[in-house]
Design an enzyme around this catalytic site. Structure first.
Site, PDB file in Angstrom:
ATOM      1  N   ARG A 164     -26.055   4.838  13.424  1.00  0.00           N
ATOM      2  CA  ARG A 164     -27.182   4.928  12.482  1.00  0.00           C
ATOM      3  C   ARG A 164     -28.438   5.372  13.215  1.00  0.00           C
ATOM      4  NH1 ARG A 164     -24.150   0.769  10.278  1.00  0.00           N
ATOM      5  NH2 ARG A 164     -23.148   1.514   8.382  1.00  0.00           N
ATOM      6  N   ASP A 207     -19.766   6.031  12.785  1.00  0.00           N
ATOM      7  CA  ASP A 207     -19.989   5.501  11.444  1.00  0.00           C
ATOM      8  C   ASP A 207     -20.287   6.683  10.533  1.00  0.00           C
ATOM      9  OD1 ASP A 207     -20.708   3.628   9.270  1.00  0.00           O
ATOM     10  OD2 ASP A 207     -20.858   2.169  10.888  1.00  0.00           O
ATOM     11  N   HIS A 227     -16.137   4.015   6.564  1.00  0.00           N
ATOM     12  CA  HIS A 227     -17.325   4.388   7.361  1.00  0.00           C
ATOM     13  C   HIS A 227     -17.053   5.678   8.126  1.00  0.00           C
ATOM     14  CE1 HIS A 227     -19.987   1.017   6.586  1.00  0.00           C
ATOM     15  NE2 HIS A 227     -18.977   0.187   6.694  1.00  0.00           N
ATOM     16  N   ASP A 253     -13.914  -2.350   8.382  1.00  0.00           N
ATOM     17  CA  ASP A 253     -14.773  -3.032   7.406  1.00  0.00           C
ATOM     18  C   ASP A 253     -15.068  -2.138   6.208  1.00  0.00           C
ATOM     19  OD1 ASP A 253     -16.157  -1.433   9.360  1.00  0.00           O
ATOM     20  OD2 ASP A 253     -18.045  -2.100   8.494  1.00  0.00           O
ATOM     21  N   GLU A 254     -15.317  -2.788   5.087  1.00  0.00           N
ATOM     22  CA  GLU A 254     -15.897  -2.168   3.891  1.00  0.00           C
ATOM     23  C   GLU A 254     -15.192  -0.875   3.479  1.00  0.00           C
ATOM     24  OE1 GLU A 254     -20.465  -3.709   4.162  1.00  0.00           O
ATOM     25  OE2 GLU A 254     -20.016  -1.994   5.424  1.00  0.00           O
ATOM     26  N   TRP A 264     -17.448 -11.543  10.454  1.00  0.00           N
ATOM     27  CA  TRP A 264     -18.862 -11.196  10.207  1.00  0.00           C
ATOM     28  C   TRP A 264     -19.354 -11.739   8.874  1.00  0.00           C
ATOM     29  CZ3 TRP A 264     -20.845  -7.676   6.459  1.00  0.00           C
ATOM     30  CH2 TRP A 264     -19.897  -6.920   5.765  1.00  0.00           C
ATOM     31  N   TYR A 317     -26.959 -11.683  12.919  1.00  0.00           N
ATOM     32  CA  TYR A 317     -27.276 -10.314  12.497  1.00  0.00           C
ATOM     33  C   TYR A 317     -28.720  -9.980  12.844  1.00  0.00           C
ATOM     34  CZ  TYR A 317     -22.955  -8.531  10.802  1.00  0.00           C
ATOM     35  OH  TYR A 317     -21.686  -8.012  10.771  1.00  0.00           O
ATOM     36  N   ASP A 350     -30.209  -7.218  12.637  1.00  0.00           N
ATOM     37  CA  ASP A 350     -30.917  -6.273  11.758  1.00  0.00           C
ATOM     38  C   ASP A 350     -31.657  -7.026  10.651  1.00  0.00           C
ATOM     39  OD1 ASP A 350     -28.358  -6.966  10.744  1.00  0.00           O
ATOM     40  OD2 ASP A 350     -28.314  -5.194   9.436  1.00  0.00           O
ATOM     41  N   TRP A 407     -27.231  -3.767  13.791  1.00  0.00           N
ATOM     42  CA  TRP A 407     -27.023  -2.568  12.981  1.00  0.00           C
ATOM     43  C   TRP A 407     -28.358  -1.842  12.914  1.00  0.00           C
ATOM     44  CZ3 TRP A 407     -22.110  -1.629  12.357  1.00  0.00           C
ATOM     45  CH2 TRP A 407     -21.218  -2.702  12.376  1.00  0.00           C
ATOM     46  N   GLU A 411     -29.681   0.771  10.821  1.00  0.00           N
ATOM     47  CA  GLU A 411     -30.134   1.622   9.712  1.00  0.00           C
ATOM     48  C   GLU A 411     -31.651   1.823   9.732  1.00  0.00           C
ATOM     49  OE1 GLU A 411     -27.894  -0.822   9.368  1.00  0.00           O
ATOM     50  OE2 GLU A 411     -26.374  -0.305   7.863  1.00  0.00           O
TER      51      GLU A 411
HETATM   52  C1  TNX Z   1     -22.184  -4.389   7.066  1.00  0.00           C
HETATM   53  S1  TNX Z   1     -21.006  -5.839   9.433  1.00  0.00           S
HETATM   54  C2  TNX Z   1     -21.604  -3.489   7.923  1.00  0.00           C
HETATM   55  C3  TNX Z   1     -22.416  -2.439   8.544  1.00  0.00           C
HETATM   56  C4  TNX Z   1     -23.846  -2.494   8.072  1.00  0.00           C
HETATM   57  C5  TNX Z   1     -24.290  -3.929   8.023  1.00  0.00           C
HETATM   58  C6  TNX Z   1     -25.724  -4.125   7.706  1.00  0.00           C
HETATM   59  C7  TNX Z   1     -20.004  -4.705   9.175  1.00  0.00           C
HETATM   60  C8  TNX Z   1     -18.725  -4.849   9.807  1.00  0.00           C
HETATM   61  N1  TNX Z   1     -20.328  -3.652   8.383  1.00  0.00           N
HETATM   62  O1  TNX Z   1     -21.844  -1.181   8.304  1.00  0.00           O
HETATM   63  O2  TNX Z   1     -24.636  -1.769   8.965  1.00  0.00           O
HETATM   64  O3  TNX Z   1     -23.521  -4.592   7.055  1.00  0.00           O
HETATM   65  O4  TNX Z   1     -26.094  -5.450   7.998  1.00  0.00           O
END
Ligand code: TNX
Length: 503
Positions: A141, A170, A233, A296-297, A367, A393, A395, A442, A444
């Site tokens: 980021r 990412d 990501h 993740d995500e 996390w 965290y 950030d 993180w 951003e």
């Molecule tokens: C979640 S923590 C994410 C990151 C983001 C973050 C912001 C994680 C494994 N994935 O991609 O930057 O939240 O706090």
């Protein structure tokens, strides 16, 4: 006042009469651990200048010791004796010696004023609670310079941080050169920069720079663990190789933050040679036995609409599309195993594993609170705790005011200090699977090294203590007194720090 104000708090301190005094900083008489001594000398010179060392006095003896010198058999243990006649530092291992030297560096940073050194006498015996004491830096980021990363590693080593988790890829940028896939860096490392009114920003680390960082960290007994975030990501991969997505694009290296629908196509066999090439690269550049695969995500909507993914879905006889992620995780873990590496994944790798169980050696990085890690150890997997809601965290804002930089939440120094990677519900066997914890930055909205420093310091000090020191002696009053002195040390390292309320 007679107190060392060391962070993280050592396991045992026994104060003695008097002070160790010296005009200038004493030379080290090295009978072992020359490399560690060299790094320490460089650190002292960088802060105080080459002239700071006393020309005559070699008041420090650094030696390889056995248990007759002290109880120093544990990993990273050391014993530091500060007596009016001289300082003796003994350890069994190089890492122990280095940790001891960093404790001494702290004492010098606060005890050396106007050319004179004065430190209270005492004996310190020390060892860590957990081996994994990490910091993650998101270099996608925001692309942090090699110089900044080195400065950070050097500062982290002062608090005995043992792991640098390097988030290299990412949606917003790919930072790892992979020979067989040159467009990853040619295209995937650059994005439009709206904040700067339409210019382009980015970059990547060359192989030489990566090796340089790995060795710089190793000299400080910090292990560099690379992360390549797969299969989500991944906008930066898709922008470079659009054929690896479900729709074929067009894609772009993201210039927004968030979680995006486009992920690698699980039905496209072309993703596997890419993974092989990435892992070959990582295995060549990083000596660590751990590789983080992200995980993740991941959004599954594209897979639902994709003919190739549907074919895969049928072939594998799946119940839902999310199971394709666990199928990929199993393949990734096997590829890493073939290269002698252990896989780490974010806690999402625990989900939808009905058809494809999480391989036994995979380590779960928790996390989303501590539930993931607790679940991992309950099924016999190792875990690393980095709960976003427990001050890990970085950030998040330091305190709850819009004047502070950060987003998504609040993570006070106090919270990080009270973080405990072992939850009250864990059995002894489960607790033994907890490798430690880490803080994540993180980036951003952390668009400069200086701002990163401000987010990391001094919160990392509380987290370092949570991971190193005896949890039974936690005391925020005592910690905040030590922290006040320690922050002056960090000032001497020219780090921008948060200086407000700690809770
Ligand atoms: C979640 S923590 C994410 C990151 C983001 C973050 C912001 C994680 C494994 N994935 O991609 O930057 O939240 O706090």
């Amino acid at each position: 006042m007679k107190a060392y104000t060391i962070i993280p708090k050592p396991r045992s301190i026994q104060y003695k009469q008097g002070n160790f005094k010296c005009t200038g900083i004493p030379q080290i008489n090295v009978s072992a651990f020359q490399q560690e001594a060299d790094v320490f000398i460089k650190q002292i010179q960088n802060t105080f200048g080459g002239q700071a060392f006393s020309e005559t006095t070699d008041g420090i003896t650094l030696m390889k010791a056995d248990n007759s010198f002290g109880d120093i058999h544990k990993a990273e243990s050391y014993r530091l004796e500060i007596l009016s006649g001289g300082i003796r530092l003994g350890a069994q291992t190089q890492t122990g010696a280095f940790r001891g030297l960093q404790t001494l560096r702290q004492l010098f940073l606060s005890g050396y004023q106007n050319g004179e050194l004065s430190i209270p006498c005492g004996i310190i015996e020390d060892f860590p609670r957990f081996s994994w004491r990490g910091l993650m830096l998101d270099c996608s980021r925001y692309f942090y310079s090699v110089e900044f990363i080195k400065k950070l590693l050097d500062a982290l080593s002062l608090q005995h941080i043992s792991i640098f988790h390097w988030h290299l890829t990412d949606d917003q940028g790919w930072r790892l050169p992979v020979k067989q896939y040159p467009l990853l860096t040619e295209i995937g490392s650059r994005r439009n920069e709206h904040r700067l009114w339409g210019s382009v920003t980015g970059g990547f680390y060359t192989e030489e720079e990566i090796r340089d960082i790995v060795s710089y960290a190793a000299q400080r007994h910090i292990e560099v663990v690379p992360e390549v975030d797969l299969p989500g990501h991944a906008s930066s991969i898709l922008a470079a190789y659009p054929g690896l997505g479900c729709t074929g694009g067009p894609y772009r290296v993201e210039d927004r933050y968030g979680v995006f629908e486009d992920v690698l196509c699980a039905g496209n066999d072309g993703i596997f040679p890419l993974f092989e090439a990435i892992f070959d690269t990582l295995a060549e550049l990083f000596p660590s036995k751990y590789v983080h695969i992200g995980g993740d995500e991941v959004r599954f909507n594209r897979w639902k609409e994709c003919p190739r993914c549907n074919k895969r879905f049928t072939e594998l006889g799946l119940d839902n599309y999310a199971q394709m992620q666990s199928w990929i995780t199993v393949r990734l873990a096997q590829m890493l195993r073939d290269r002698g590496r252990i896989t780490i994944g974010w806690d999402e790798v625990l989900e939808n594993t009905g058809k494809f169980p999480l391989p036994e050696n995979v380590v779960v990085m928790s996390w989303r609170a501590q539930q993931g890690g607790a679940h991992a150890v309950s099924i016999g997997r190792r875990t690393i705790m980095s709960p976003q809601n427990e001050g890990c965290y970085l950030d998040y804002r330091h305190i709850d005011t819009p004047e502070e930089i950060g987003r998504l939440g609040i993570g006070t120094i106090f919270k990080g200090y009270y973080m405990n990677p072992i939850t009250p519900q864990m059995s002894k066997d489960e607790a033994s699977l907890v490798m430690g914890g880490q803080a994540n930055l993180w980036s951003e909205v952390i668009y400069a090294g200086k701002i990163a420093e401000y987010m990391i310091f001094p919160r990392i000090c509380g987290i370092a203590e949570a991971l190193w020191s005896d949890e039974k002696t936690k005391d925020i009053e005592d910690f905040s007194k030590r922290l006040a002195v320690h922050q002056d040390r960090l000032d001497r390292l020219e780090l921008l720090q948060y200086r407000g309320a700690i809770q």
